[in-house]
Design an enzyme around this catalytic site. Structure first.
Site, PDB file in Angstrom:
ATOM      1  N   TYR A 120      -1.794   0.095  10.847  1.00  0.00           N
ATOM      2  CA  TYR A 120      -1.982  -0.484   9.512  1.00  0.00           C
ATOM      3  C   TYR A 120      -0.750  -0.259   8.642  1.00  0.00           C
ATOM      4  O   TYR A 120      -0.249  -1.184   7.990  1.00  0.00           O
ATOM      5  CB  TYR A 120      -3.211   0.134   8.849  1.00  0.00           C
ATOM      6  CG  TYR A 120      -3.363  -0.230   7.394  1.00  0.00           C
ATOM      7  CD1 TYR A 120      -3.744  -1.511   7.022  1.00  0.00           C
ATOM      8  CD2 TYR A 120      -3.129   0.712   6.388  1.00  0.00           C
ATOM      9  CE1 TYR A 120      -3.878  -1.851   5.682  1.00  0.00           C
ATOM     10  CE2 TYR A 120      -3.265   0.379   5.055  1.00  0.00           C
ATOM     11  CZ  TYR A 120      -3.636  -0.900   4.705  1.00  0.00           C
ATOM     12  OH  TYR A 120      -3.757  -1.238   3.378  1.00  0.00           O
ATOM     13  N   THR A 122       0.833  -1.206   0.000  1.00  0.00           N
ATOM     14  CA  THR A 122       0.000   0.000   0.000  1.00  0.00           C
ATOM     15  C   THR A 122       0.864   1.251   0.000  1.00  0.00           C
ATOM     16  O   THR A 122       2.008   1.239   0.494  1.00  0.00           O
ATOM     17  CB  THR A 122      -0.906   0.018   1.250  1.00  0.00           C
ATOM     18  OG1 THR A 122      -1.563   1.293   1.351  1.00  0.00           O
ATOM     19  CG2 THR A 122      -0.097  -0.193   2.519  1.00  0.00           C
TER      20      THR A 122
END
Length: 364
Positions: free
Chosen positions: A179, A136
């Site tokens: 995250y 990501t």
């Protein structure tokens, strides 16, 4: 809804897609199946829409796509499935920053340990199997503070000339939020297993992917979420001022890049690529809201709230490396992509998904 698990032996020529019933995972599974390849879509079916995506794959591709209900934290299941696969597309993940803030341990177990389970299964049982990993852009952290961007024509642009083509892969990592940390750990493990154990692995740092079969919410899949709220005539909450910019990548283009990476694994093993829509598909949140108003012929009810931790005022992928490495480029512009997902969501909500297959057949 219960799906029969495939025979592990019968899956020996199949490509394993972990998270294969999620949004991107099911589209990758479908893209592989449409090219004549056999697939095992592994998923724990915990996310909203995953059971429906599993049923769609089963109905659309029959025995060409086997659904395996399993979790990446289950080492026995991962070992068995990886052992019987010719390649692994690893997308199983916890994908929301807010969820990681609520439960950092589970976030790490899924993203960090789950990825390590996959890598260890390949290393110990199937070392020639390629693995493509979904990382990501959050591994770059906030990237820029508000003081380092300026507003031009209603959108933020960076002051630094090094971002003229977007964010390149040599940008320093700055993990932000649990995250970001868990995905960053997984990202580096995948890279290091190529260097240390000679695994044939590639990392794709994903930006904003959107398209049919995405059931978006405020935490993940914001374009689909905005459209869903507009279709349902519910308010849309924008965190920040809406001038923040993202590069949007239509899911068909993303699938083509993933499959191209797999097909070119011998030449790109061990590399990391930023994968998004690139500068030509950079768009602000306010611009997306304006396009939705045009599509719906109705301006959505928009409300603004405070910025969230780690929110990036600007992020655009520099896609020159991946474009050159696998001869790929995005083909669907944002306006067209929004029209396609709006049609799918509108039909899906209005007709219980009855015509979603026809809409997908018509996609470019």
């Amino acid at each position: 809804m219960i799906f029969a698990s495939p025979s592990i032996k019968s899956a020996s020529e199949r490509i394993l897609v972990t998270g294969g019933c999620g949004f991107l995972g099911c589209n990758i599974a479908a893209g592989l199946a449409a090219r004549g390849r056999s697939v095992v879509a592994m998923d724990n079916l915990s996310r909203r829409g995953s059971e429906e995506n599993a049923e769609w794959l089963r109905q659309r591709y029959g025995n060409r796509v086997a659904i395996e209900i399993a979790d990446s934290r289950d080492t026995n299941a991962v070992d068995a499935l990886v052992s019987a696969s010719t390649a692994v597309m690893h997308l199983a993940a916890q994908v929301a920053v807010t969820t990681s803030l609520e439960d950092p341990i589970s976030d790490f177990e899924i993203n960090g340990r789950g990825t390590l389970n996959v890598l260890e299964a390949i290393r110990r049982h199937n070392p020639r199997a390629p693995v493509i990993f979904a990382s990501t852009n959050k591994v770059y952290g906030k990237l820029l503070d508000p003081s380092e961007v300026r507003r031009v024509d209603g959108r933020y642009v960076p002051d630094e000339p090094r971002f003229a083509y977007g964010v390149a892969e040599d940008t320093l990592l700055d993990l932000y939020s649990p995250y970001g940390c868990s995905k960053g750990v997984a990202d580096q493990y995948v890279r290091d297993y190529a260097r240390v154990f000679a695994l044939r692995s590639v990392v794709l740092r994903m930006s904003c992917v959107y398209g049919p079969r995405q059931f978006g919410n405020e935490d993940q899949g914001w374009i689909a979420h905005f459209l869903l709220q507009a279709i349902r005539r519910r308010p849309i909450t924008v965190y920040g001022d809406g001038h923040q910019v993202r590069d949007a990548l239509f899911v068909d283009d993303a699938v083509n890049a993933w499959i191209a990476a797999l097909d070119n694994i011998n030449g790109i093993s061990g590399r990391i690529f930023n994968l998004g829509g690139g500068p030509s598909n950079a768009i602000s949140l306010r611009d997306v809201l304006g396009l939705i108003a045009e599509l719906r012929d109705d301006r959505p009810d928009v409300r603004y709230a405070a910025w969230r931790p780690g929110d990036q005022p600007w992020y655009v992928s520099d896609i020159r490396a991946v474009s050159q490495a696998v001869e790929w480029e995005p083909r669907v512009p944002v306006r067209q992509g929004l029209h396609l997902i709006e049609r799918w969501l509108d039909s899906h909500i209005g007709a219980g998904g009855a015509s979603s297959s026809e809409l997908l057949e018509a996609r470019i």
